[in-house]
Scaffold this motif. Sequence first.
Motif, PDB file in Angstrom:
ATOM      1  N   SER A   1     -25.324 -17.882  19.395  1.00 53.01           N
ATOM      2  CA  SER A   1     -24.006 -17.258  19.446  1.00 53.01           C
ATOM      3  C   SER A   1     -24.195 -15.858  20.008  1.00 53.01           C
ATOM      4  N   ILE A   2     -23.620 -15.624  21.154  1.00 51.36           N
ATOM      5  CA  ILE A   2     -23.809 -14.349  21.859  1.00 51.36           C
ATOM      6  C   ILE A   2     -22.494 -13.591  21.840  1.00 51.36           C
ATOM      7  N   LEU A   3     -22.481 -12.473  21.136  1.00 49.08           N
ATOM      8  CA  LEU A   3     -21.280 -11.641  21.070  1.00 49.08           C
ATOM      9  C   LEU A   3     -21.306 -10.678  22.248  1.00 49.08           C
ATOM     10  N   CYS A   4     -20.240 -10.683  23.032  1.00 50.01           N
ATOM     11  CA  CYS A   4     -20.199  -9.769  24.178  1.00 50.01           C
ATOM     12  C   CYS A   4     -18.815  -9.159  24.325  1.00 50.01           C
ATOM     13  N   ARG A   5     -18.782  -8.076  25.068  1.00 49.33           N
ATOM     14  CA  ARG A   5     -17.562  -7.275  25.219  1.00 49.33           C
ATOM     15  C   ARG A   5     -17.230  -7.172  26.706  1.00 49.33           C
ATOM     16  N   LEU A   6     -15.960  -7.168  26.983  1.00 46.68           N
ATOM     17  CA  LEU A   6     -15.491  -7.011  28.358  1.00 46.68           C
ATOM     18  C   LEU A   6     -14.406  -5.950  28.351  1.00 46.68           C
ATOM     19  N   LYS A   7     -14.775  -4.747  28.735  1.00 54.42           N
ATOM     20  CA  LYS A   7     -13.821  -3.637  28.690  1.00 54.42           C
ATOM     21  C   LYS A   7     -12.814  -3.759  29.819  1.00 54.42           C
ATOM     22  N   SER A   8     -11.536  -3.771  29.461  1.00 51.93           N
ATOM     23  CA  SER A   8     -10.495  -3.863  30.481  1.00 51.93           C
ATOM     24  C   SER A   8      -9.169  -3.418  29.907  1.00 51.93           C
ATOM     25  N   LYS A   9      -8.475  -2.559  30.627  1.00 50.19           N
ATOM     26  CA  LYS A   9      -7.128  -2.173  30.224  1.00 50.19           C
ATOM     27  C   LYS A   9      -6.080  -3.020  30.931  1.00 50.19           C
ATOM     28  N   TYR A  10      -6.568  -4.017  31.688  1.00 49.38           N
ATOM     29  CA  TYR A  10      -5.650  -4.865  32.442  1.00 49.38           C
ATOM     30  C   TYR A  10      -5.546  -6.272  31.854  1.00 49.38           C
ATOM     31  N   GLY A  11      -6.183  -6.501  30.696  1.00 53.30           N
ATOM     32  CA  GLY A  11      -6.076  -7.794  30.060  1.00 53.30           C
ATOM     33  C   GLY A  11      -6.913  -8.883  30.709  1.00 53.30           C
ATOM     34  N   VAL A  12      -7.927  -8.497  31.509  1.00 52.32           N
ATOM     35  CA  VAL A  12      -8.778  -9.485  32.160  1.00 52.32           C
ATOM     36  C   VAL A  12      -9.642 -10.168  31.103  1.00 52.32           C
ATOM     37  N   GLN A  13      -9.814 -11.469  31.216  1.00 52.32           N
ATOM     38  CA  GLN A  13     -10.585 -12.226  30.241  1.00 52.32           C
ATOM     39  C   GLN A  13     -11.895 -12.724  30.847  1.00 52.32           C
ATOM     40  N   LEU A  14     -12.807 -13.079  29.951  1.00 59.63           N
ATOM     41  CA  LEU A  14     -14.071 -13.658  30.377  1.00 59.63           C
ATOM     42  C   LEU A  14     -13.801 -14.956  31.133  1.00 59.63           C
ATOM     43  N   ASP A  15     -14.457 -15.114  32.280  1.00 60.01           N
ATOM     44  CA  ASP A  15     -14.120 -16.242  33.158  1.00 60.01           C
ATOM     45  C   ASP A  15     -15.391 -16.784  33.813  1.00 60.01           C
ATOM     46  N   LYS A  16     -15.421 -18.111  33.989  1.00 57.82           N
ATOM     47  CA  LYS A  16     -16.561 -18.771  34.648  1.00 57.82           C
ATOM     48  C   LYS A  16     -17.883 -18.270  34.050  1.00 57.82           C
ATOM     49  N   VAL A  17     -18.022 -18.486  32.746  1.00 59.02           N
ATOM     50  CA  VAL A  17     -19.127 -17.922  31.978  1.00 59.02           C
ATOM     51  C   VAL A  17     -20.408 -18.734  32.185  1.00 59.02           C
ATOM     52  N   GLN A  18     -21.499 -18.022  32.395  1.00 54.14           N
ATOM     53  CA  GLN A  18     -22.833 -18.607  32.421  1.00 54.14           C
ATOM     54  C   GLN A  18     -23.751 -17.786  31.522  1.00 54.14           C
ATOM     55  N   VAL A  19     -24.758 -18.446  30.976  1.00 52.84           N
ATOM     56  CA  VAL A  19     -25.819 -17.759  30.237  1.00 52.84           C
ATOM     57  C   VAL A  19     -27.138 -18.164  30.875  1.00 52.84           C
ATOM     58  N   THR A  20     -27.941 -17.182  31.245  1.00 51.71           N
ATOM     59  CA  THR A  20     -29.239 -17.467  31.853  1.00 51.71           C
ATOM     60  C   THR A  20     -30.345 -16.725  31.122  1.00 51.71           C
ATOM     61  N   MET A  21     -31.521 -17.322  31.143  1.00 53.84           N
ATOM     62  CA  MET A  21     -32.737 -16.684  30.644  1.00 53.84           C
ATOM     63  C   MET A  21     -33.698 -16.549  31.809  1.00 53.84           C
ATOM     64  N   VAL A  22     -34.244 -15.339  31.982  1.00 55.09           N
ATOM     65  CA  VAL A  22     -35.130 -15.052  33.111  1.00 55.09           C
ATOM     66  C   VAL A  22     -36.500 -14.660  32.588  1.00 55.09           C
ATOM     67  N   SER A  23     -37.508 -15.352  33.085  1.00 53.39           N
ATOM     68  CA  SER A  23     -38.891 -15.016  32.747  1.00 53.39           C
ATOM     69  C   SER A  23     -39.383 -13.953  33.724  1.00 53.39           C
ATOM     70  N   PRO A  24     -39.815 -12.789  33.236  1.00 49.99           N
ATOM     71  CA  PRO A  24     -40.222 -11.708  34.147  1.00 49.99           C
ATOM     72  C   PRO A  24     -41.520 -12.051  34.869  1.00 49.99           C
ATOM     73  N   SER A  25     -41.649 -11.535  36.061  1.00 50.28           N
ATOM     74  CA  SER A  25     -42.773 -11.900  36.919  1.00 50.28           C
ATOM     75  C   SER A  25     -43.843 -10.818  36.956  1.00 50.28           C
ATOM     76  N   PHE A  26     -44.965 -11.201  37.517  1.00 50.38           N
ATOM     77  CA  PHE A  26     -45.978 -10.262  37.993  1.00 50.38           C
ATOM     78  C   PHE A  26     -45.957 -10.391  39.513  1.00 50.38           C
ATOM     79  N   THR A  27     -45.629  -9.306  40.205  1.00 46.38           N
ATOM     80  CA  THR A  27     -45.368  -9.382  41.639  1.00 46.38           C
ATOM     81  C   THR A  27     -46.441  -8.654  42.435  1.00 46.38           C
ATOM     82  N   THR A  28     -46.978  -9.355  43.420  1.00 52.40           N
ATOM     83  CA  THR A  28     -47.873  -8.736  44.392  1.00 52.40           C
ATOM     84  C   THR A  28     -47.964  -9.638  45.616  1.00 52.40           C
ATOM     85  N   HIS A  29     -48.204  -9.068  46.765  1.00 55.35           N
ATOM     86  CA  HIS A  29     -48.431  -9.826  47.996  1.00 55.35           C
ATOM     87  C   HIS A  29     -47.351 -10.891  48.232  1.00 55.35           C
ATOM     88  N   SER A  30     -46.093 -10.500  47.997  1.00 51.25           N
ATOM     89  CA  SER A  30     -44.921 -11.327  48.320  1.00 51.25           C
ATOM     90  C   SER A  30     -44.773 -12.565  47.445  1.00 51.25           C
TER      91      SER A  30
END
Length: 554
Positions: free
Chosen positions: A457-486
């Motif tokens: 359960s991920i609680l998140c906030r979307l600040k808006s004074k225009y009443g915009v709602q959360l839309d086309k929601v995705q949740v991703t997990m990214v494994s950080p890399s070790f980068t060298t030589h492209s």
Amino acid sequence: MACISITMHALLLILVAALSSFSNLALAIQPSLGKWKLLKKSIGISAMHMALLPNDRIVTFDRTNFGPSNITFSKGKCPLNADGCYVHSVEFDPASRSIRPLTLLTDTWCSSGALSSDGVLIQTGGNNNGERVVRYFKTCAGCDWEEDRNGLVSPRWYASNQVLPDGKIIIVGGRRQFSYEFIPKTTESDHKQYELSFLLETRDSDAIPNNLYPFLHLSPDGNLFIFAKDRAILLDYVNNKVVRKYPVMPGGVSRNYPSTGSSVLLPLTMSSKKPTPDAEVFVCGGTLSNSIEKALAGEFIAASQTCGRLVINAAEPQWVMEEMPIARLMGDMILLPTGDVIIINGANEGAAGWGVARAPVLNPVLYRYNGAKGNRFEVLNPTATPRLYHSTAHLLSDGRVLVGGSNPNSNYNFTALFPTELSLEAFYPPYLTGTSLRPSITRVDPGREISYKEKLSILCRLKSKYGVQLDKVQVTMVSPSFTTHSFAMNQRVLVLEVEGTRRTSAGDYVVSASAPATATLAPPGHYQLFVINNGVPSRATWVPHGTGHDYEVV
């Protein structure tokens, strides 16, 4: 007046010549195509290797025998074996833009690494006195490098690393090494190396192998995909057996060092209806096998414009080819939180090596992996700084891409055709420069290590004074890399299955999602968790997955 007129005319000619030689598309700067920002004019070293820790600090380093860098240890802090007290590794804090010198005692030139399951950067090999060394950098305030000088069975120079489902790290290849081994060395079998004839078969010659820094990607079945030169295998590393050989990638182009293209595993989409997702490898750029020989003789061959996609767990895998808008070698392919790919840095002509590339490519390219074929690429706004051999890039937790390095010289040289580059820049992808509102994660339940198949359960906030709602929601997990030589080793994006979104009485949102089901999909480790609103990612929250460690939202 005549003198001023001639000077301005000369400057214009120089500018036109420079722009034409850099092989970039003529583009007006548009905010919708991303933007660049200089973070640090000099960190004192050239960022040949780069890794992000779970405290959001970047550890970067070059080679310890590069000659004098532009930063020294303070008086009384000079380590043993340091030539003139010059620093060759620093910790960079993107938030404060501060740097902290770090101590390396062995040669890290063209080495490899990965972030371990407990958040320790484990770094392997190099050259000279560093070729068998395993180095450790813990995620803690004031930590420094620790080095085990006999940590590897074989010398590993230009090798690649991948975290495995059991938390071990496999190190594959290296200069004149046609084998692989594992760390940490906790069992008798870990103290052995295992022959891999595929690496010998794909080598062009001892002088110009064209198969160094092989591309490694962990398959959802737990086997290891290995790509070298223009072909690939699937390795059962437990039983030391090749279980699959893939078709040769079309085009006659070499993709690994020193021809140097790049590769990513495209996002793995989690679904209860399809427990084993399609695993699609994406390889771009590179050049002909003889390009470095030609460049050494003064002829700079154009890089390849081709890319290929291969579903490695399909019944009958076949390469599907397409073309980038700009030919490129030495480009870094970085997975964004959205799953799209930024191709950044590199050159249009020549090869990887000292002084053998020309025509820097200044424009990044965005690749929308879910787009219609023929309409997936978009050329983005250019940097003003060429990033050639020994340049790097890394995704930050705020969604920017950190870019550094470039030193196609045998030492620190600021008067060469392409001088040693000490700066760090940030590229803001288009999702950070548009009008869509950005969510912010305020809490993740459970507030501890995430277990496999666990409900989130991920609680998140979307600040808006225009009443915009959360839309086309995705949740991703990214494994950080070790980068060298492209090549960004261990880079991985998991698209979680979202079960629903609801609005709280306070106006916040609760997004319900499921954690990945197995360690073959998500090896144990620290991941950046993002919530994406209509294509715009939140800042990441670090979450340990399958590691036994608690975490906090910061």
